[in-house]
Design an enzyme around this catalytic site. Sequence first.
Site, mmCIF file in Angstrom:
data_model
loop_
_atom_site.group_PDB
_atom_site.id
_atom_site.type_symbol
_atom_site.label_atom_id
_atom_site.label_comp_id
_atom_site.label_asym_id
_atom_site.label_seq_id
_atom_site.Cartn_x
_atom_site.Cartn_y
_atom_site.Cartn_z
ATOM 1 N N LYS A 1 0.849 -1.193 0.000
ATOM 2 C CA LYS A 1 0.000 0.000 0.000
ATOM 3 C C LYS A 1 0.886 1.245 0.000
ATOM 4 C CE LYS A 1 -3.929 2.099 2.482
ATOM 5 N NZ LYS A 1 -4.874 2.014 3.598
ATOM 6 N N SER B 1 -9.959 2.089 2.674
ATOM 7 C CA SER B 1 -9.078 2.856 1.833
ATOM 8 C C SER B 1 -8.029 2.031 1.096
ATOM 9 C CB SER B 1 -8.346 3.888 2.702
ATOM 10 O OG SER B 1 -7.488 3.230 3.628
ATOM 11 N N SER C 1 -10.384 -0.349 6.833
ATOM 12 C CA SER C 1 -9.765 -0.273 5.500
ATOM 13 C C SER C 1 -9.033 -1.511 5.012
ATOM 14 C CB SER C 1 -8.814 0.912 5.439
ATOM 15 O OG SER C 1 -9.560 2.084 5.254
HETATM 16 N N1 GLN Z 1 -13.560 4.456 6.023
HETATM 17 C C1 GLN Z 1 -12.994 4.904 7.250
HETATM 18 C C2 GLN Z 1 -12.573 6.352 7.124
HETATM 19 O O1 GLN Z 1 -12.833 6.915 6.131
HETATM 20 C C3 GLN Z 1 -11.850 4.040 7.638
HETATM 21 C C4 GLN Z 1 -10.623 4.279 6.842
HETATM 22 C C5 GLN Z 1 -9.482 3.421 7.242
HETATM 23 O O2 GLN Z 1 -9.648 2.393 7.884
HETATM 24 N N2 GLN Z 1 -8.305 3.855 6.891
HETATM 25 O O3 GLN Z 1 -11.984 6.924 7.986
#
Ligand code: GLN
Length: 482
Positions: free
Chosen positions: A75, A150, A174
């Site tokens: 990532k 994400s 995410s």
């Molecule tokens: N969807 C969540 C957010 O927007 C979690 C994102 C994540 O786990 N990085 O914060």
Amino acid sequence: MHKTIAELSNDLHAKKISSVELTQQFLERIKKLDKTLNSFITVTEEIALQDAKTADAQLAKGQASPLTGIPFAQKDIFCTQGSKTSCGSKMLDNFISPYDATVIKNFKKAGTVLLGKTNMDEFAMGSSNETSFYGPVKNPWNTDMVPGGSSGGSAAAVAAYLAPGATGTDTGGSIRQPAALCGISGLKPTYGRVSRYGMIAFASSLDQGGPFAKTAEDLALMMNVMAGFDERDSTSVDHPVPDYTATLNDSIQGLRIGLPKEYFGEGLESNVAKVIEAAIKEYEKLGATIHEVSLPNTTLSIPAYYVIAPAECSSNLARYDGVRFGHRCKDPIDLEDLYKRSRSEGFGSEVTRRIMVGTYALSAGYYDAYYLKAQKIRGLIRRDFIDAFKNVDVLMGPTTPSTAFKIGEKTNDPISMYLSDIYTIAINLAGLPAMSIPAGFVNKLPVGLQLIGNMFTEARLLNIAHSFQTATDWHTHTPEGF
Ligand code: GLN
């Protein structure tokens, strides 16, 4: 099915294929197929081939570890020395990291190959990969759909077999949510289990790195490389690291599964519920017993998260000021102009929203009303889990309330976007390990089953997931055309 990491490892050790050949095969697949998916921000072809050569030499000398020579995608939130680390943001579009994250170092030490850096929501804020500066990622099961976020690039790349495994980070879901939406396996470890050093910070008390792969067995192999204490991360926990593959085949006879009733109520799509119920039946066949449990503060998890995560992000992202690294505006007239324009040009709208919410929540006079209150709620949420684990070994439920949604469908409605993490966010607030594994399909789109464990029970979770994957074949399905 495409070969798993475990199978590729056997092939490499048996000299059926070299790491250079294997790496070339993946690089070709990326070239051919990623035009459609956009799952990579950077493909590190030269580094990959160099890594592969080194790995082949180690294999020839008989000095190889189980993952030597296996190509992985990382990532783009993990700093990789000498190559671009953008975190999905224009702010870091010009950033070449001067050092490796501990996770990257560990993958290097194991002799693996770096294929490239995967696309992601900007600074890991999002649930659909649409907030990336580099454009949305497409879901390989249906390219009109989001892959989740994400870590959507990593999940799509593994689902489309552009890499046999990849890393992700999970602040509120995410890893698990994109794993569910892309039909692969993903593990969010216990907070502190995997080093955050060199992993660009979003919300430091919630962020945790973890692996994606097709199978639980592959996740175990990756955890053997990723997990461990790191003195460079002050929140890293010095807790013994087991061999995650050693207990994969343990019996799950008598396993007590808790079903949180709040995870099966309003908001859960009925077809998704059916798939999850069938998966639970499968576990009963494998010898588990089912118990209803309650996590009464579940509905408070999203409001608490959306105070705590933005508050921490507003503080973490203060470092991007145009001075030391990252985007700098042209011809600033003074320091304030430099800060203002560099930040407003460098950050996208979701990141800006979070910084503003977080700054507000932390400001004098509001701190007690928002941040402190949210921290108290976090305590209640943790208590819910502690109570639940008094009577059961593992909790199960859906990872997400629905299957993948259409690109563009939720971009103008942040609240509905935030709700896609309704079953994942509380786990981060409590710091627990959890995973998502493929459990079936609704209208040809994958559904993920979530497994939640008590602190540091990753090995048990992987064992429970592996038992399911030994009895079912949902994890072997591949999207058409990939
Ligand atoms: N969807 C969540 C957010 O927007 C979690 C994102 C994540 O786990 N990085 O914060």
